[in-house]
Motif scaffolding. Sequence first.
Motif, PDB file in Angstrom:
ATOM      1  N   GLY A 200       4.742   6.784   8.316  1.00  0.00           N
ATOM      2  CA  GLY A 200       4.306   5.410   8.109  1.00  0.00           C
ATOM      3  C   GLY A 200       3.652   4.817   9.337  1.00  0.00           C
ATOM      4  N   VAL A 201       2.708   3.902   9.110  1.00  0.00           N
ATOM      5  CA  VAL A 201       1.987   3.227  10.185  1.00  0.00           C
ATOM      6  C   VAL A 201       1.993   1.726   9.906  1.00  0.00           C
ATOM      7  N   VAL A 202       2.270   0.929  10.925  1.00  0.00           N
ATOM      8  CA  VAL A 202       2.165  -0.528  10.825  1.00  0.00           C
ATOM      9  C   VAL A 202       1.239  -1.012  11.918  1.00  0.00           C
ATOM     10  N   GLY A 203       0.196  -1.724  11.525  1.00  0.00           N
ATOM     11  CA  GLY A 203      -0.728  -2.319  12.478  1.00  0.00           C
ATOM     12  C   GLY A 203      -0.530  -3.823  12.519  1.00  0.00           C
TER      13      GLY A 203
ATOM     14  N   ALA B 211      -0.491  -0.707   1.830  1.00  0.00           N
ATOM     15  CA  ALA B 211      -1.292   0.296   1.134  1.00  0.00           C
ATOM     16  C   ALA B 211      -0.532   1.610   1.155  1.00  0.00           C
ATOM     17  N   ASP B 212      -0.562   2.355   0.045  1.00  0.00           N
ATOM     18  CA  ASP B 212       0.102   3.655  -0.004  1.00  0.00           C
ATOM     19  C   ASP B 212      -0.901   4.759   0.341  1.00  0.00           C
TER      20      ASP B 212
ATOM     21  N   GLN C  75       1.964   2.888   3.945  1.00  0.00           N
ATOM     22  CA  GLN C  75       3.232   3.489   3.516  1.00  0.00           C
ATOM     23  C   GLN C  75       3.057   4.910   2.987  1.00  0.00           C
ATOM     24  N   PRO C  76       3.919   5.824   3.400  1.00  0.00           N
ATOM     25  CA  PRO C  76       3.942   7.160   2.807  1.00  0.00           C
ATOM     26  C   PRO C  76       4.805   7.193   1.549  1.00  0.00           C
ATOM     27  N   ALA C  77       4.689   8.294   0.810  1.00  0.00           N
ATOM     28  CA  ALA C  77       5.668   8.669  -0.218  1.00  0.00           C
ATOM     29  C   ALA C  77       5.889   7.622  -1.303  1.00  0.00           C
TER      30      ALA C  77
ATOM     31  N   ALA D 123       8.803   3.325   0.408  1.00  0.00           N
ATOM     32  CA  ALA D 123       9.026   1.905   0.716  1.00  0.00           C
ATOM     33  C   ALA D 123      10.489   1.652   1.040  1.00  0.00           C
ATOM     34  N   ASP D 124      11.370   2.281   0.280  1.00  0.00           N
ATOM     35  CA  ASP D 124      12.801   2.142   0.533  1.00  0.00           C
ATOM     36  C   ASP D 124      13.162   2.704   1.905  1.00  0.00           C
TER      37      ASP D 124
END
Length: 382
Positions: free
Chosen positions: A44-47, A62-63, A119-121, A128-129
């Motif tokens: 996962g990446v958060v900008g 975004a997934d 978000q991955p997966a 998300a969980d």
Amino acid sequence: MVDVRHQIHANPELSLKERATSELVAQMLAEWGYEVHRGLAGTGVVGTLKLGNGKRRVGIRADMDALPIHEETGLDYASRNPGVMHACGHDGHTAILLTAARHLARSREFDGTLHLIFQPAEERDCGADIMVKAGLFKMFPCDMVFALHNMPGARVGSFGFLSGCFMASSDTVHIVVKGKGGHGANPHRANDTVVAASHIVLALQTIVSRNVDPRDTAIITVGAIHGGEASNVIPGEVRLTLSVRAFDPAVREQLQQRIAEVAQGQAAALQCTAEVDYRLGCPATINDDAATRFARDIAVEWLGPECLMDGVRPVTGSEDFSFMLEAVPGCYFIVGNGVGETHATGGCMVHNPGYDFNDDLLPIAATYWVRLVERYLRADAV
């Protein structure tokens, strides 16, 4: 940015393995001036971009993951990874948010904090969980959070909003029916697990028809049944796999209780036993009323009421963005991907080997995100 979308499409990665996609996203965000955090849920990446003195904070998700499907589009940028394909448009969702991110970083026309959540997966493993449990909203607090999904069969750029429950919960149940195996010529000396499993399959449908309020939605699908190898052998074990869905959390709990009771009761009536492994998946996707009104107003003020899809109803599919909506108020909505039947117009349904995201949607959806962020984080917002 279309080229970026095609690059992601050509290099699809399965859930929790989105390493190249994650790296591409992180590099672009850093280049545009975002503070980048990596590693939540592994890939996962958060900008984050904070401007001015505004106290408001908004998140957009975004997934990024693809599906285990062999692509059959014949596109120049088709998957180079055999058996893996962006058959749900997550390549487009990622490109949309990157396009908006670039513009917002350049224009800098907001006052507050923006968190872009890649978000991955989503397809498997409930990424998300994983992100929420890893501290997503403790590390990156949001007052509201938003996400979109493309919708084939709807006019390009049309928007669909629904307050309250938008998508169903989704749980998986494994039932193992055990008995005494034996020779098919002497059934009286065995406890027939195939017969017991058959009774369970039929009885499970009475839960929906006779236990759940007819005004509520409930689905119990037996997707797999395995037992036995030969016509003259009664197996000692049969396995069932179920998909269970509901809109109302109370109905979801009712289904969990009754499935175990029915399976074990039917098995006992036929001198067998039933072991029930009930695995909770995604909860129902429930949109916040205020967030949904806000998101809808952005679209209407920009494109007029004609941009709205008619008759949007809850969907019995599921979406792990529901975990984020349990933690933070927000809205999940759909955007039309095209009405045609080929990749050129985006009409092919998702999870199909002929699907492709419609690039005509890219600037429309990216512009929508820009408008939403600038409105939510405007200097005079209260």
